[in-house]
Design an enzyme around this catalytic site. Sequence first.
Site, mmCIF file in Angstrom:
data_model
loop_
_atom_site.group_PDB
_atom_site.id
_atom_site.type_symbol
_atom_site.label_atom_id
_atom_site.label_comp_id
_atom_site.label_asym_id
_atom_site.label_seq_id
_atom_site.Cartn_x
_atom_site.Cartn_y
_atom_site.Cartn_z
ATOM 1 C CB CYS A 126 51.461 42.731 12.656
ATOM 2 S SG CYS A 126 52.906 41.958 13.391
ATOM 3 C CG ASP A 183 49.901 42.215 20.863
ATOM 4 O OD1 ASP A 183 50.911 41.495 20.896
ATOM 5 O OD2 ASP A 183 49.645 42.992 19.926
ATOM 6 C CG HIS A 214 50.371 40.211 17.719
ATOM 7 N ND1 HIS A 214 50.337 41.587 17.623
ATOM 8 C CD2 HIS A 214 51.161 39.779 16.689
ATOM 9 C CE1 HIS A 214 51.063 41.970 16.597
ATOM 10 N NE2 HIS A 214 51.568 40.895 16.004
#
Length: 246
Positions: A126, A183, A214
């Site tokens: 991330c 995502d 995600h």
Amino acid sequence: MQIKRQNTSILVDDNAMRVYVASPEQDGQCPGILFYSDIYQLGSPITRLVDHLAGYGFVVAAPEIYHRLLPIGTIIEPDDLGRIQGNEAARKTALSEFDIDAKAIIDFLAKNDSVASGKIGTMGFCIGGHLAFRAAFNPEIMGSVCVYPTGIHNGKLGREKADSLARMQEINGQVLMIFGTLDPHVPDEGRTLIIDILKKTNITHKIVTYEANHTFMRDDGYRFDPVATDLAWREITDFLISIFSK
């Protein structure tokens, strides 16, 4: 391979930065990995990932990315309030501070007697995937693993707009990027932009995508995908073992 774990600290800009370190139990030298968490810092889902990687024969050092703003040991809960807290801490951190922290961990690994000389890489998830990408601007980094990295395509990272795309040519090592096609934080056009610039800069790279969302490697959330996670781990470990065996 059994591992050992410890918490230590590094003084950076007169702030103590906690670093969680996992490494093989056996004696000898191994490659070192600067490992970045997501916005929630070093909770158990992240330290399990650190431990997993260390078991493949790496000294893995994971810093608290918000050490300037939050008390040592702060773990942000992965809920609505935690998401606000994590993103706000990112917004208040300068790019230069993130970059200084990266250099501090690289130096920490380079001076560690358990780390093989000249063998350092980086990995992150991330926001940490973006930070791992930027850490690769340091010439010591042989390879970078960026897992669903946010903000590379649009410059969203810290207090200022990130210049990561513009500086991509500074990367000397290899790059592995892993994305989920579901995502929303890295849409198709974002992935395409990153890939196009990687190709133009002639960086040795590999792009892997899974039909996943995600944070699909975080095992405490509804988006966790164990199959995609297992496949991603194979790509990650093969990539790192390959670059360090040369």
